[in-house]
Motif scaffolding. Structure first.
Motif, PDB file in Angstrom:
ATOM      1  N   HIS A 180       0.840  -1.202   0.000  1.00 24.90           N
ATOM      2  CA  HIS A 180       0.000   0.000   0.000  1.00 24.90           C
ATOM      3  C   HIS A 180       0.876   1.254   0.000  1.00 24.90           C
ATOM      4  CE1 HIS A 180      -3.882  -1.827   0.091  1.00 24.90           C
ATOM      5  NE2 HIS A 180      -3.654  -2.496   1.206  1.00 24.90           N
ATOM      6  N   ARG A 181       2.015   1.206   0.705  1.00 23.30           N
ATOM      7  CA  ARG A 181       2.959   2.330   0.639  1.00 23.30           C
ATOM      8  C   ARG A 181       3.502   2.479  -0.779  1.00 23.30           C
ATOM      9  NH1 ARG A 181       5.069  -0.004   5.391  1.00 23.30           N
ATOM     10  NH2 ARG A 181       6.898  -0.733   4.227  1.00 23.30           N
ATOM     11  N   LEU A 182       3.730   1.353  -1.437  1.00 24.42           N
ATOM     12  CA  LEU A 182       4.230   1.371  -2.805  1.00 24.42           C
ATOM     13  C   LEU A 182       3.260   2.110  -3.722  1.00 24.42           C
ATOM     14  CD1 LEU A 182       6.085   0.320  -5.122  1.00 24.42           C
ATOM     15  CD2 LEU A 182       4.680  -1.753  -5.139  1.00 24.42           C
ATOM     16  N   ARG A 183       1.977   1.803  -3.630  1.00 28.88           N
ATOM     17  CA  ARG A 183       0.985   2.469  -4.467  1.00 28.88           C
ATOM     18  C   ARG A 183       0.971   3.972  -4.202  1.00 28.88           C
ATOM     19  NH1 ARG A 183      -4.182  -0.473  -2.811  1.00 28.88           N
ATOM     20  NH2 ARG A 183      -5.114   1.292  -3.875  1.00 28.88           N
ATOM     21  N   ALA A 184       1.081   4.360  -2.938  1.00 29.87           N
ATOM     22  CA  ALA A 184       1.078   5.788  -2.604  1.00 29.87           C
ATOM     23  C   ALA A 184       2.332   6.482  -3.133  1.00 29.87           C
ATOM     24  CB  ALA A 184       0.978   5.959  -1.090  1.00 29.87           C
ATOM     25  N   GLU A 185       3.466   5.777  -3.099  1.00 34.14           N
ATOM     26  CA  GLU A 185       4.718   6.370  -3.565  1.00 34.14           C
ATOM     27  C   GLU A 185       4.685   6.600  -5.075  1.00 34.14           C
ATOM     28  OE1 GLU A 185       8.485   7.932  -2.367  1.00 34.14           O
ATOM     29  OE2 GLU A 185       6.718   7.238  -1.264  1.00 34.14           O
ATOM     30  N   VAL A 186       4.134   5.644  -5.827  1.00 34.37           N
ATOM     31  CA  VAL A 186       4.018   5.815  -7.277  1.00 34.37           C
ATOM     32  C   VAL A 186       3.137   7.017  -7.599  1.00 34.37           C
ATOM     33  CG1 VAL A 186       3.187   4.760  -9.414  1.00 34.37           C
ATOM     34  CG2 VAL A 186       4.433   3.376  -7.741  1.00 34.37           C
ATOM     35  N   GLY A 187       2.130   7.265  -6.755  1.00 35.79           N
ATOM     36  CA  GLY A 187       1.230   8.391  -6.950  1.00 35.79           C
ATOM     37  C   GLY A 187       1.910   9.741  -6.846  1.00 35.79           C
ATOM     38  N   LYS A 188       3.118   9.792  -6.277  1.00 37.34           N
ATOM     39  CA  LYS A 188       3.849  11.058  -6.217  1.00 37.34           C
ATOM     40  C   LYS A 188       4.266  11.542  -7.604  1.00 37.34           C
ATOM     41  CE  LYS A 188       5.956  10.448  -1.616  1.00 37.34           C
ATOM     42  NZ  LYS A 188       7.247  10.329  -0.891  1.00 37.34           N
ATOM     43  N   ALA A 189       4.541  10.602  -8.511  1.00 37.25           N
ATOM     44  CA  ALA A 189       5.017  10.974  -9.843  1.00 37.25           C
ATOM     45  C   ALA A 189       3.957  10.787 -10.917  1.00 37.25           C
ATOM     46  CB  ALA A 189       6.256  10.151 -10.208  1.00 37.25           C
ATOM     47  N   VAL A 190       3.023   9.867 -10.696  1.00 30.93           N
ATOM     48  CA  VAL A 190       2.007   9.547 -11.702  1.00 30.93           C
ATOM     49  C   VAL A 190       0.641   9.911 -11.133  1.00 30.93           C
ATOM     50  CG1 VAL A 190       1.025   7.779 -13.184  1.00 30.93           C
ATOM     51  CG2 VAL A 190       3.436   7.661 -12.553  1.00 30.93           C
ATOM     52  N   GLY A 250      -8.539  13.093 -15.907  1.00 31.09           N
ATOM     53  CA  GLY A 250      -9.600  14.080 -15.837  1.00 31.09           C
ATOM     54  C   GLY A 250      -9.020  15.488 -15.775  1.00 31.09           C
ATOM     55  N   ARG A 251      -9.896  16.484 -15.841  1.00 33.58           N
ATOM     56  CA  ARG A 251      -9.420  17.875 -15.882  1.00 33.58           C
ATOM     57  C   ARG A 251      -8.614  18.230 -14.640  1.00 33.58           C
ATOM     58  NH1 ARG A 251     -10.505  23.172 -14.532  1.00 33.58           N
ATOM     59  NH2 ARG A 251     -10.126  24.692 -16.204  1.00 33.58           N
ATOM     60  N   ASP A 252      -9.116  17.901 -13.459  1.00 32.25           N
ATOM     61  CA  ASP A 252      -8.403  18.231 -12.226  1.00 32.25           C
ATOM     62  C   ASP A 252      -7.064  17.510 -12.155  1.00 32.25           C
ATOM     63  OD1 ASP A 252     -10.481  19.871 -11.492  1.00 32.25           O
ATOM     64  OD2 ASP A 252     -11.417  18.399 -10.144  1.00 32.25           O
ATOM     65  N   GLU A 253      -7.038  16.246 -12.599  1.00 36.33           N
ATOM     66  CA  GLU A 253      -5.787  15.488 -12.580  1.00 36.33           C
ATOM     67  C   GLU A 253      -4.787  16.075 -13.561  1.00 36.33           C
ATOM     68  OE1 GLU A 253      -7.702  11.936 -13.567  1.00 36.33           O
ATOM     69  OE2 GLU A 253      -8.011  11.255 -11.497  1.00 36.33           O
ATOM     70  N   GLU A 254      -5.284  16.499 -14.745  1.00 32.48           N
ATOM     71  CA  GLU A 254      -4.380  17.093 -15.726  1.00 32.48           C
ATOM     72  C   GLU A 254      -3.843  18.435 -15.231  1.00 32.48           C
ATOM     73  OE1 GLU A 254      -4.164  17.501 -20.604  1.00 32.48           O
ATOM     74  OE2 GLU A 254      -6.030  16.889 -19.614  1.00 32.48           O
ATOM     75  N   LEU A 255      -4.662  19.182 -14.517  1.00 33.20           N
ATOM     76  CA  LEU A 255      -4.169  20.416 -13.884  1.00 33.20           C
ATOM     77  C   LEU A 255      -3.063  20.105 -12.882  1.00 33.20           C
ATOM     78  CD1 LEU A 255      -7.369  22.574 -13.209  1.00 33.20           C
ATOM     79  CD2 LEU A 255      -5.337  23.271 -14.494  1.00 33.20           C
ATOM     80  N   GLY A 256      -3.229  19.004 -12.125  1.00 31.25           N
ATOM     81  CA  GLY A 256      -2.198  18.597 -11.177  1.00 31.25           C
ATOM     82  C   GLY A 256      -0.892  18.260 -11.877  1.00 31.25           C
ATOM     83  N   VAL A 257      -0.979  17.623 -13.051  1.00 29.02           N
ATOM     84  CA  VAL A 257       0.227  17.319 -13.830  1.00 29.02           C
ATOM     85  C   VAL A 257       0.923  18.613 -14.248  1.00 29.02           C
ATOM     86  CG1 VAL A 257       1.072  16.315 -15.990  1.00 29.02           C
ATOM     87  CG2 VAL A 257      -0.659  15.097 -14.646  1.00 29.02           C
ATOM     88  N   LEU A 258       0.149  19.577 -14.737  1.00 23.17           N
ATOM     89  CA  LEU A 258       0.744  20.845 -15.179  1.00 23.17           C
ATOM     90  C   LEU A 258       1.373  21.594 -14.007  1.00 23.17           C
ATOM     91  CD1 LEU A 258      -1.809  22.244 -17.803  1.00 23.17           C
ATOM     92  CD2 LEU A 258       0.262  20.898 -18.165  1.00 23.17           C
ATOM     93  N   ARG A 259       0.697  21.590 -12.853  1.00 21.03           N
ATOM     94  CA  ARG A 259       1.259  22.286 -11.683  1.00 21.03           C
ATOM     95  C   ARG A 259       2.588  21.650 -11.274  1.00 21.03           C
ATOM     96  NH1 ARG A 259      -4.284  21.804  -9.591  1.00 21.03           N
ATOM     97  NH2 ARG A 259      -5.378  23.792  -9.944  1.00 21.03           N
TER      98      ARG A 259
END
Length: 329
Positions: free
Chosen positions: A22-32, A189-198
């Motif tokens: 579960h920590r692994l999944r959260a860590e991947v979420g930092k970059a993706v 989604g739009r909010d997620e894509e905004l997060g990528v740009l930020r």
């Protein structure tokens, strides 16, 4: 094919190995960002020692997903860009003559790693694609009669573009069947894509994951312990029968000319056990089977041409089978 393929299992109290994954999944979420369902699918593949086919349009972080997963697991990873001129030896390795010793030595190919990213696998000819068959199934490379085992763990994550087929070589059914899961990587989604740009505006560099804060949070020992625990998950006889009935249902539906093989049934069993274990249960429920049925079976089915012409997708046919086959109580 858009939308999440698997809803992410929620963390629950349990073993140290489960907490590590579960920590692994959260860590991947930092970059993706916005690909939690696909990350869960990759974790399931690791638990089952299975291979994954990732399908999505360019630019949805398929390569970044695999690289980040390897970094967070502290495993070795290599990437091969599949092209029309790629030879089997470029993937598996080959014998090289050493003039200093007047002998041939084996130079390992990129398959000698833990996570192999086979990028655009359908852009290389069948001869090179088939070179992966022994690697994926036997986890070894045979050269001049000598078997050379691959490192453990070892999985192949292959990508392909679903909208560009010019100059490609579709994978044959025999090779598709070697993949445990086929995961569709959707547009964010739009909010997620905004997060990528930020993140990029703030200096995120996908080529430098360490600078992005991605750290190893689990290792090979955690993965081995997790595999043992997931394998021990109990499956009642009615649930085993349900898995068989689902696969037999794909063989009898008039919409398909090729249904799931017995290998597909064993893959569905393994994926359901891994899903159940990640969710913190010690037994598989029919809902666990349904949760992983689409990514486990979609690439093993071939719709009839007239069905494809009508615009019916394999996922829609699978949904029909899931709705038709009685669910055990």
């Amino acid at each position: 094919m858009t939308g999440p393929v698997i809803a992410a299992a929620s963390p629950t109290a349990g073993s140290d190995a489960r907490a590590a994954l579960h920590r692994l999944r959260a860590e991947v979420g930092k970059a993706v960002v916005g690909q939690d369902a696909v990350v869960t699918g990759l974790v399931i593949a690791l638990l089952c020692r299975g291979h994954v086919l990732l399908e999505g349009v360019p630019g949805v972080a398929k390569t970044l997903l695999v690289r980040t997963l390897a970094t967070a697991l502290d495993l070795d990873s290599k990437r091969v860009q599949f092209t029309p001129d790629l030879m089997p030896g470029d993937v598996t390795g080959s014998l090289i003559f050493d003039p200093r010793t007047a002998a041939f030595t084996f130079r390992e190919g990129p398959v000698f790693t833990n996570l192999l990213l086979a990028d655009e696998i359908n852009r290389t000819p069948p001869k090179t694609q088939s070179a992966l068959l022994e690697v994926m199934e036997e986890r070894q490379v045979s050269v001049e009669g000598e078997r050379r085992p691959l490192p453990e763990p070892f999985i192949v994550a292959a990508t392909q573009n679903p909208v560009e087929y010019e100059g490609t070589y579709p994978l044959p059914e025999a090779q598709l069947d070697r993949f445990l899961l086929k995961l569709t990587v959707p547009l964010p989604g739009r909010d997620e894509e905004l997060g990528v740009l930020r993140a990029h505006h703030a200096g995120f560099d996908p080529r430098d994951l360490r600078a992005a804060g991605v750290r190893p949070v689990a290792g090979a020992a955690d993965l081995a312990a997790a595999r043992a625990e997931a394998h021990a998950v109990h499956v009642a006889e009615p649930v085993l029968g349900y898995i068989v009935d689902l696969c037999r249902g794909t063989r009898s539906t008039p919409a398909l000319e090729l249904g799931a093989s017995p290998r597909g049934a064993t893959a569905l069993l393994a994926a359901a056990k891994a899903w159940s274990w990640l969710a913190g249960r010690d037994h598989v429920t029919p809902d666990d089977v349904k949760a992983v049925a689409r990514p486990t079976l979609r690439h093993r089915l071939r719709p009839r041409p007239e069905v494809e012409l009508e615009g019916v997708t394999v996922d829609a046919v699978l949904d029909s089978v899931l709705a038709t086959v009685p669910t055990p109580r």
